[in-house]
Design an enzyme around this catalytic site. Structure first.
Site, PDB file in Angstrom:
ATOM      1  N   THR A 302      54.244  14.823  36.870  1.00  0.00           N
ATOM      2  CA  THR A 302      54.737  14.817  35.494  1.00  0.00           C
ATOM      3  C   THR A 302      55.407  13.485  35.166  1.00  0.00           C
ATOM      4  O   THR A 302      55.864  12.769  36.046  1.00  0.00           O
ATOM      5  CB  THR A 302      55.763  15.939  35.259  1.00  0.00           C
ATOM      6  OG1 THR A 302      56.958  15.663  36.007  1.00  0.00           O
ATOM      7  CG2 THR A 302      55.206  17.287  35.667  1.00  0.00           C
ATOM      8  N   SER A 303      55.470  13.189  33.875  1.00  0.00           N
ATOM      9  CA  SER A 303      56.138  11.975  33.420  1.00  0.00           C
ATOM     10  C   SER A 303      56.837  12.261  32.097  1.00  0.00           C
ATOM     11  O   SER A 303      56.326  13.023  31.271  1.00  0.00           O
ATOM     12  CB  SER A 303      55.134  10.843  33.225  1.00  0.00           C
ATOM     13  OG  SER A 303      55.748   9.708  32.627  1.00  0.00           O
TER      14      SER A 303
END
Length: 738
Positions: A302-303
């Site tokens: 994830t970012s």
């Protein structure tokens, strides 16, 4: 998400008000348990099935001259403070048998560490004999990348911090123990509520090409390539009033970029501040009694940089274009590929605020709604697992094994949140070697992998064979903590690494199915992931993602069977969470990891001395606010002082600065160094002369009352001979107009 790519190129303040209510309960209903330290309350009414305690502690290490943890960049040496790091502790005990209890610590650090956890539990065991131990204490990180580094036991994460930094470790231990003590002292009957909500726009998958390698029919079961659900556990007192919250949401702590050198809590720490300050706006950060924790989950791919990754290559044809989908490169290299947060056009600090606020909004919607009540047993289980050649059987009957630790070439390629160096790129696997030069020289860094290790880790081309690197001490962990908590129908998987989105889904589903099939919990069960926690075992990708060998797969330490090994081990322990499980029962365990702190190396120099320039004293104002100045919301006020090294005194539970308001002819502190509107910056002017300057800044918030204000600096100087002494400095008065 540490990269280490650059290595390859070269007065304790007690919260009295919090304790008043807790002590009232204790004096009225306390009974002596097996230990004098353990609080056992008489059985409460049906609506208060648990004893609940919440606490907070300052864990901020040295804010200057220390490498920051997360991006593992030698250049990212801290130069001041944006917000303090904190640990938030939550205790849940069974009201009918308070020996059944758990301690969940959410710490503003990059990841858990075996040595930190060992020291915390040792301290807690000394304070509360027989109450807190390795089984019921979890040290979970927010996985933020703007904190102080050097606290880990293993060598690899120490490299960019020039070895072990004992001050950082001591601050984390001291503040976490204090948080747990405060939580213990606040134990009182209460109830819990549970629910989840979708948070839109709060995260993005940074390795979508690897995610697409997972089976299509499996991907079709989900709405997207990242989990957008925020799960929340609400803590209430016996009257139903909210005391705090513990939420779980997957998003990397990389809102603040690699070029930031101010210590902060990234989006999870910011979310905690925003929520706590909204409940208790008149409390200084860290002095609040309402405790809000925003916990990490299956964060691996994830970012928070939700606009996507773009090439920043001035003068090149691809400048401003999206990075290559498969390799995250620009013109064939990774260095110019950077993710952009939602506040990109303003600053990464604005992106940080936006991602934090999205989590706060999701949490608030649940806290203000009708949550399902939590009832049922409190249980915990913990064991140590040596992952090196751990053999187990898959559901299809095939016997497989995990491997000694190793990191692949794409590990050095970094991610779109923090790209790597040289010609390392993501997606470099054994079937497609990209640079034979590194095949030749890698043996000079760690031992050359033997045939068994090469086959075990295939198709990962091994760059750092850390499982065989033990000089001067172990580079990577071999033994990890396996831990689960149960509170009624909520089960928490405390994971020693970064699960990718799909890896998290698989282990959640597998453990949930076993819990239900064994009758431990029902169909209303919640299974959540918390990590990276306790030990840092790097990444955990699915077998299919591992084969692609982007950063997450290359950083999956223990080979292609890593995820399945964890599913096997966690699944084997679910019976210890049953109502019928014997209190204190301990599963079979591999030996605990060795204590490596005695071998630790540190190349970081101590503070020798501080001095003030000729004609000046410490705390003197060098650059003041303009005489008779008036400021309004949105403007920034700054003052520069003759400073001293803040490493002389970390001022835990204190502050390096305050904004003071004149109220009825008395100066009152209204902001500290933990407010996001303030910054503390330190600059070394001369190493030989020992001189330095400090700049304090305050960006005035909307709604700030009109009045007279000033900035105050709190410092500590160290002479060449003698003791450290405190001093202060004060700016001239200035006006704020509404």
């Amino acid at each position: 998400m540490p990269h280490y790519q650059l290595f390859l190129s070269h007065p304790d303040i007690l919260l009295k008000m919090r304790e008043v209510t807790a002590r009232a309960w204790l004096y009225v209903t306390a009974l002596l348990a097996s230990s004098a330290s353990q609080v056992a309350l008489a059985a409460p009414q049906a609506q208060s099935p648990y004893l609940l305690g919440l606490g907070i502690g300052d864990i901020t290490g040295p804010v200057v001259e220390t490498n920051m943890m997360g991006y593992a960049s030698l250049a990212q040496t801290d130069s001041g403070l944006h917000m303090r790091q904190r640990s938030r502790a939550f205790i849940v005990a069974d009201a009918s048998n308070s020996s059944n209890r758990i301690v969940f610590v959410n710490a503003d650090i990059a990841f858990g560490d075996t040595g930190i956890r060992r020291s915390i539990i040792s301290n807690l065991s000394a304070i509360f004999p027989g109450v807190y131990d390795a089984s019921n204490v979890a040290i979970v990180s927010t996985h933020q990348h703007s904190g102080v580094g050097g606290y880990t036991e293993n060598l690899l994460p120490q490299i960019t911090s020039l070895g072990y930094v004992p001050e950082t470790a001591a601050a984390i231990v001291q503040g976490t123990v204090l948080a747990v003590k405060r939580a213990h002292d606040s134990l009182a009957p209460g109830s819990l509520g549970l629910g989840n909500v979708t948070v839109t726009g709060g995260n993005r998958n940074r390795s979508p090409s690897a995610y697409l390698a997972n089976p299509a029919d499996e991907r079709a079961q989900y709405d997207g390539d990242q989990d957008t659900a925020l799960t929340l556990l609400k803590f209430q007192d016996a009257n139903g009033a909210a005391r705090g919250l513990l939420s779980f949401f997957a998003v990397h702590g990389t809102s603040l970029y690699e070029n930031n050198t101010l210590i902060s809590g990234d989006n999870k720490g910011m979310a905690a501040f925003l929520y706590e300050s909204s409940v208790e706006p008149d409390s200084m950060p860290g002095n609040n009694t309402f405790v809000a924790a925003f916990t990490q989950s299956n964060v691996g791919d994830t970012s928070p940089n939700t606009l996507g990754a773009f090439c920043e290559s001035p003068g090149q044809a691809w400048d401003g274009q999206p990075c290559d989908f498969n390799s995250s490169t620009c013109g064939g290299t990774a260095q110019d590929c950077h993710g952009r947060g939602p506040g990109f056009l303003i600053s990464d600090f604005e992106s940080n605020r936006i991602i934090a606020q999205l989590q706060v909004d999701g949490a608030r919607s649940l806290m203000n709604g009708n949550l399902a009540p939590v009832t049922g047993s409190v249980r915990s289980v913990h064991t140590y697992l040596n992952m090196s050649f751990y053999s187990f059987t898959l559901p299809n009957g095939t016997t497989v094994q995990a491997c000694p630790a190793a990191l692949g070439f794409s590990f050095a390629g970094g991610t779109t949140d923090g790209p790597g160096a040289f010609d390392f790129v993501q997606g470099d696997n054994a079937s497609q070697p990209q640079n034979p030069f590194w095949e030749i020289v890698k043996g000079a860094i760690t031992p050359t992998p033997n045939a068994q290790q090469t086959a075990c880790q295939f198709p990962k081309p091994i760059l750092l064979n850390t499982g065989y690197a033990h000089t001067p001490y172990d580079w990577s962990p071999t033994t990890v903590d396996i831990q689960m908590f149960r509170v009624g129908n909520l089960v928490m998987l405390i994971i020693p690494g970064e699960l990718t989105t799909m890896a998290g889904r698989r282990i959640r589903n597998a453990v949930r199915a076993q819990l239900i099939s064994q009758g431990i919990i029902g169909q209303d069960a919640y299974v959540v992931i918390a990590g990276p926690a306790n030990t840092y075992g790097h990444y955990i990708a699915t077998r299919e993602e591992y084969a692609v060998q982007r950063y997450e797969g290359a950083s999956t330490l223990f080979g292609p069977n890593t995820l399945d090994a964890y599913i096997d081990k966690y699944g084997s322990l679910v019976s210890y969470l049953a109502d019928s499980a014997t209190t204190g029962a301990v599963p079979p365990s591999d030996p605990a990891p060795p204590d490596l702190t005695g071998k630790a190396i540190s190349l970081r120099t101590a503070v020798i001395f501080d001095s003030s320039p000729i004609g000046h004293s410490f705390g003197d104002v060098l650059t003041d606010v303009p005489a008779g100045s008036t400021f309004s919301a949105g403007q920034t006020v700054s003052t520069q002082f003759v400073g001293a090294n803040p490493r002389n005194n970390l001022r835990l539970e204190g502050t390096f600065m305050s904004v003071e308001e004149l109220v009825n002819n008395n100066w009152q502190a209204v902001r500290s160094d933990s407010h996001p509107s303030t910054t503390y910056r330190w600059v070394r002017n001369s190493t030989i002369l020992g001189t330095s300057t400090v700049t304090l800044s305050w960006t005035i918030e909307d709604g700030t009352p009109s009045g007279t204000y000033r900035l105050k600096y709190f410092g500590d100087s160290k002479p060449l001979i003698g003791s450290i002494s405190a001093f202060t400095g004060t700016s001239s008065n200035f006006q704020v107009s509404a």
